[in-house]
Design a protein around this motif. Structure first.
Motif, PDB file in Angstrom:
ATOM      1  N   GLU A  81      -0.701  13.131  -1.819  1.00  0.00           N
ATOM      2  CA  GLU A  81      -1.023  11.750  -1.409  1.00  0.00           C
ATOM      3  C   GLU A  81      -0.055  10.751  -2.047  1.00  0.00           C
ATOM      4  OE1 GLU A  81      -5.203  11.407  -2.344  1.00  0.00           O
ATOM      5  OE2 GLU A  81      -5.719  12.768  -0.703  1.00  0.00           O
ATOM      6  N   VAL A  82       0.322  11.022  -3.299  1.00  0.00           N
ATOM      7  CA  VAL A  82       1.266  10.129  -3.976  1.00  0.00           C
ATOM      8  C   VAL A  82       2.622  10.186  -3.269  1.00  0.00           C
ATOM      9  CG1 VAL A  82       2.556   9.723  -6.107  1.00  0.00           C
ATOM     10  CG2 VAL A  82       0.114  10.280  -6.219  1.00  0.00           C
ATOM     11  N   GLU A  83       3.118  11.409  -3.021  1.00  0.00           N
ATOM     12  CA  GLU A  83       4.445  11.533  -2.407  1.00  0.00           C
ATOM     13  C   GLU A  83       4.446  10.951  -0.994  1.00  0.00           C
ATOM     14  OE1 GLU A  83       7.970  14.735  -2.625  1.00  0.00           O
ATOM     15  OE2 GLU A  83       6.404  15.279  -1.228  1.00  0.00           O
ATOM     16  N   ARG A  84       3.392  11.261  -0.257  1.00  0.00           N
ATOM     17  CA  ARG A  84       3.286  10.745   1.110  1.00  0.00           C
ATOM     18  C   ARG A  84       3.160   9.229   1.107  1.00  0.00           C
ATOM     19  NH1 ARG A  84       1.846  13.754   6.168  1.00  0.00           N
ATOM     20  NH2 ARG A  84       1.278  12.123   7.553  1.00  0.00           N
ATOM     21  N   GLY A  85       2.423   8.708   0.120  1.00  0.00           N
ATOM     22  CA  GLY A  85       2.272   7.257  -0.018  1.00  0.00           C
ATOM     23  C   GLY A  85       3.624   6.601  -0.246  1.00  0.00           C
ATOM     24  N   ALA A  86       4.464   7.255  -1.054  1.00  0.00           N
ATOM     25  CA  ALA A  86       5.769   6.672  -1.372  1.00  0.00           C
ATOM     26  C   ALA A  86       6.753   6.849  -0.230  1.00  0.00           C
ATOM     27  CB  ALA A  86       6.321   7.316  -2.643  1.00  0.00           C
ATOM     28  N   GLN A  87       6.683   7.997   0.445  1.00  0.00           N
ATOM     29  CA  GLN A  87       7.686   8.349   1.448  1.00  0.00           C
ATOM     30  C   GLN A  87       7.274   7.949   2.860  1.00  0.00           C
ATOM     31  OE1 GLN A  87       9.728  12.280  -0.252  1.00  0.00           O
ATOM     32  NE2 GLN A  87       8.707  12.650   1.684  1.00  0.00           N
TER      33      GLN A  87
ATOM     34  N   ASN B 187      10.931   4.466 -18.176  1.00  0.00           N
ATOM     35  CA  ASN B 187      12.233   4.541 -18.848  1.00  0.00           C
ATOM     36  C   ASN B 187      12.728   3.141 -19.234  1.00  0.00           C
ATOM     37  OD1 ASN B 187      12.283   7.366 -18.636  1.00  0.00           O
ATOM     38  ND2 ASN B 187      13.089   7.250 -16.557  1.00  0.00           N
ATOM     39  N   SER B 188      11.840   2.404 -19.881  1.00  0.00           N
ATOM     40  CA  SER B 188      12.100   1.053 -20.420  1.00  0.00           C
ATOM     41  C   SER B 188      12.208  -0.026 -19.354  1.00  0.00           C
ATOM     42  CB  SER B 188      13.393   1.014 -21.263  1.00  0.00           C
ATOM     43  OG  SER B 188      13.344   1.986 -22.257  1.00  0.00           O
ATOM     44  N   ASP B 189      12.069   0.326 -18.080  1.00  0.00           N
ATOM     45  CA  ASP B 189      12.196  -0.650 -16.990  1.00  0.00           C
ATOM     46  C   ASP B 189      10.828  -1.263 -16.685  1.00  0.00           C
ATOM     47  OD1 ASP B 189      12.552  -2.027 -14.653  1.00  0.00           O
ATOM     48  OD2 ASP B 189      13.375  -0.348 -13.503  1.00  0.00           O
ATOM     49  N   GLY B 190      10.682  -2.535 -17.010  1.00  0.00           N
ATOM     50  CA  GLY B 190       9.417  -3.230 -16.774  1.00  0.00           C
ATOM     51  C   GLY B 190       9.202  -3.623 -15.317  1.00  0.00           C
ATOM     52  N   GLU B 191      10.232  -3.472 -14.477  1.00  0.00           N
ATOM     53  CA  GLU B 191      10.122  -3.822 -13.051  1.00  0.00           C
ATOM     54  C   GLU B 191       9.953  -2.590 -12.170  1.00  0.00           C
ATOM     55  OE1 GLU B 191      10.124  -7.066 -12.212  1.00  0.00           O
ATOM     56  OE2 GLU B 191      10.278  -7.363 -14.380  1.00  0.00           O
ATOM     57  N   ALA B 192       9.796  -1.415 -12.779  1.00  0.00           N
ATOM     58  CA  ALA B 192       9.801  -0.169 -11.998  1.00  0.00           C
ATOM     59  C   ALA B 192       8.689  -0.125 -10.944  1.00  0.00           C
ATOM     60  CB  ALA B 192       9.697   1.037 -12.930  1.00  0.00           C
ATOM     61  N   LEU B 193       7.538  -0.742 -11.262  1.00  0.00           N
ATOM     62  CA  LEU B 193       6.441  -0.725 -10.269  1.00  0.00           C
ATOM     63  C   LEU B 193       6.872  -1.413  -8.978  1.00  0.00           C
ATOM     64  CD1 LEU B 193       3.108  -1.477 -12.162  1.00  0.00           C
ATOM     65  CD2 LEU B 193       3.781   0.650 -11.014  1.00  0.00           C
ATOM     66  N   ALA B 194       7.743  -2.414  -9.120  1.00  0.00           N
ATOM     67  CA  ALA B 194       8.174  -3.175  -7.935  1.00  0.00           C
ATOM     68  C   ALA B 194       9.206  -2.412  -7.112  1.00  0.00           C
ATOM     69  CB  ALA B 194       8.744  -4.520  -8.367  1.00  0.00           C
ATOM     70  N   HIS B 195      10.067  -1.621  -7.763  1.00  0.00           N
ATOM     71  CA  HIS B 195      11.151  -1.024  -6.961  1.00  0.00           C
ATOM     72  C   HIS B 195      11.161   0.502  -6.921  1.00  0.00           C
ATOM     73  CE1 HIS B 195      13.405  -0.225 -10.597  1.00  0.00           C
ATOM     74  NE2 HIS B 195      13.274  -1.478 -10.960  1.00  0.00           N
TER      75      HIS B 195
ATOM     76  N   ALA C 292       9.049   3.406  -5.571  1.00  0.00           N
ATOM     77  CA  ALA C 292       7.855   3.681  -4.754  1.00  0.00           C
ATOM     78  C   ALA C 292       7.064   4.883  -5.292  1.00  0.00           C
ATOM     79  CB  ALA C 292       8.273   3.940  -3.314  1.00  0.00           C
ATOM     80  N   TYR C 293       7.752   5.867  -5.871  1.00  0.00           N
ATOM     81  CA  TYR C 293       7.050   7.051  -6.400  1.00  0.00           C
ATOM     82  C   TYR C 293       6.236   6.686  -7.636  1.00  0.00           C
ATOM     83  CZ  TYR C 293       9.934   9.653  -3.158  1.00  0.00           C
ATOM     84  OH  TYR C 293      10.527  10.125  -2.005  1.00  0.00           O
ATOM     85  N   PHE C 294       6.822   5.862  -8.489  1.00  0.00           N
ATOM     86  CA  PHE C 294       6.106   5.417  -9.697  1.00  0.00           C
ATOM     87  C   PHE C 294       4.896   4.582  -9.281  1.00  0.00           C
ATOM     88  CE2 PHE C 294       6.035   2.465 -13.542  1.00  0.00           C
ATOM     89  CZ  PHE C 294       5.410   3.396 -14.358  1.00  0.00           C
ATOM     90  N   ARG C 295       5.132   3.654  -8.343  1.00  0.00           N
ATOM     91  CA  ARG C 295       4.045   2.781  -7.890  1.00  0.00           C
ATOM     92  C   ARG C 295       2.898   3.601  -7.286  1.00  0.00           C
ATOM     93  NH1 ARG C 295       6.956  -0.572  -5.203  1.00  0.00           N
ATOM     94  NH2 ARG C 295       6.749   0.414  -3.166  1.00  0.00           N
ATOM     95  N   ALA C 296       3.256   4.558  -6.414  1.00  0.00           N
ATOM     96  CA  ALA C 296       2.210   5.363  -5.756  1.00  0.00           C
ATOM     97  C   ALA C 296       1.467   6.225  -6.782  1.00  0.00           C
ATOM     98  CB  ALA C 296       2.833   6.232  -4.665  1.00  0.00           C
ATOM     99  N   SER C 297       2.179   6.745  -7.787  1.00  0.00           N
ATOM    100  CA  SER C 297       1.514   7.553  -8.831  1.00  0.00           C
ATOM    101  C   SER C 297       0.502   6.703  -9.584  1.00  0.00           C
ATOM    102  CB  SER C 297       2.529   8.090  -9.854  1.00  0.00           C
ATOM    103  OG  SER C 297       3.520   8.843  -9.229  1.00  0.00           O
TER     104      SER C 297
END
Ligand code: PMV
Length: 323
Positions: A131-137, A59-67, A69-74
């Motif tokens: 695995e993604v959700e568990r990774g994030a949570q 959603n236009s946020d270039g820092e989303a991977l950093a903050h 966790a669900y996006f990062r884990a996906s």
């Protein structure tokens, strides 16, 4: 006959997928410890559009991977070493409300990534989404993600229905089955109080490990087992009794909230039964309306300050949105 759920087909970018949220009728929290759970997919969805981009953006946020966790884990699980993409999401599911917004986000994004990397069968998508959700949570069961992937009514670790798949963590395995939709309308209502699933899961885990905990878990197990059987035979009166009992147990393990208690009270004249749904400590309630009083129930809950939705089970799980 065993239900064959369609695989996620291979497509090239741009890819779009949508997934339903969920409502837990019986067994939240206890399912994390291996007890049965009954969940259904609701007709509130999240959609993700994935297209080639110049950097990894959500959603236009270039820092989303950093903050996020669900996006990062996906990305780490389903788009490892993939080219940069722009992800846009549209969601009708309130966030941190116990209605499966994170599971729907994870399921549709994982489905879109998996489609763009050759496609995936649904059992593997259920495992990957967990695995993604568990990774994030860090904690939790596969109930939410499997429901978002399967659609309809599903049970985890219980019920007589066809086995859809098993999902495993390092030290645990859950079996996911189909449950027959009794065809009822439900009302869910968000209290407006966001909370952390992981914190609530850890607190309940500590309570269940303390003296009296195993007996409580046994009672959660009995209520969910009887509840799944009652839903299977369309026995509304028994479901109502068990919904109320399940809420008492959730209150006993400390995840109700004064606002949830107030909403349940406000709902009572127009509801056969209500309970908190999801992790609790805020979040949402689910009510089984008195037939014909659905609108009155919605009005009562809105007047009490909640955000209510009349929901029906969504028969389809995650799917690509073909353009
Ligand atoms: O509140 P939600 O939507 O995150 O649901 C949590 C359900 C729990 O049983 C408390 C945890 C889980 O992962 O099953």
């Amino acid at each position: 006959m065993t239900e064959a759920l369609p695989a996620i087909p291979a497509r090239s970018l741009p890819v779009s997928a949508q997934a339903p949220g969920k409502c837990i009728v019986f067994g939240e929290h206890a399912v994390v410890h291996g007890a049965p759970e009954l969940v259904f997919a609701i007709d509130l969805t999240t959609q993700a559009f994935v297209s080639p981009g110049t950097g990894m953006r959500l959603n236009s946020d270039g820092e989303a991977l950093a903050h996020n966790a669900y996006f990062r884990a996906s990305v780490e699980t389903a788009w490892k070493d993939g080219p940069p993409v722009e992800v846009r999401t549209v969601s009708r599911i309130p966030k941190s409300a116990g209605l499966g917004s994170s599971a729907a986000f994870v399921a549709c994004l994982t489905a879109a990534f998996s489609s763009a990397t050759g496609g995936l069968d649904r059992a593997a998508l259920a495992q990957r989404s967990f695995e993604v959700e568990r990774g994030a949570q860090g904690v939790g069961s596969p109930g939410d993600t499997s429901t978002s992937v399967a659609g309809g009514f599903v049970s985890v670790n219980g019920g007589p229905g066809d086995v859809l798949w098993s999902v495993h963590a390092a030290d645990q395995r859950w079996q996911v089955r189909r449950v027959t939709d009794p065809g009822w309308v439900w009302v869910v209502a968000y209290s407006g109080i966001p909370r952390s699933t992981a914190d609530a899961v850890r607190a309940v885990g500590a309570r269940l490990a303390a003296p009296g905990g195993p007996e409580l878990l046994e009672e959660f197990r009995r209520v969910a087992t009887d509840g799944i059987a009652a839903v299977e035979r369309g026995d509304r009166a028994s479901v109502a009794i068990l919904v109320r009992r399940n809420h008492e147990l959730l209150r006993e393990v400390g995840v109700s909230h004064p606002r949830l208690e107030a909403l349940i009270e406000a709902a009572a004249p127009a509801a056969e039964a209500s309970k908190l749904t999801g992790a609790g400590a805020g979040g949402s309630i689910v009510s089984l309306p008195v037939p014909g009083k659905e609108t009155e129930l919605v009005r009562r809950l809105a007047r009490a300050g909640a955000l209510p939705f009349v929901v029906r089970p969504a028969p389809l799980g995650v799917s690509l949105v073909e353009s």
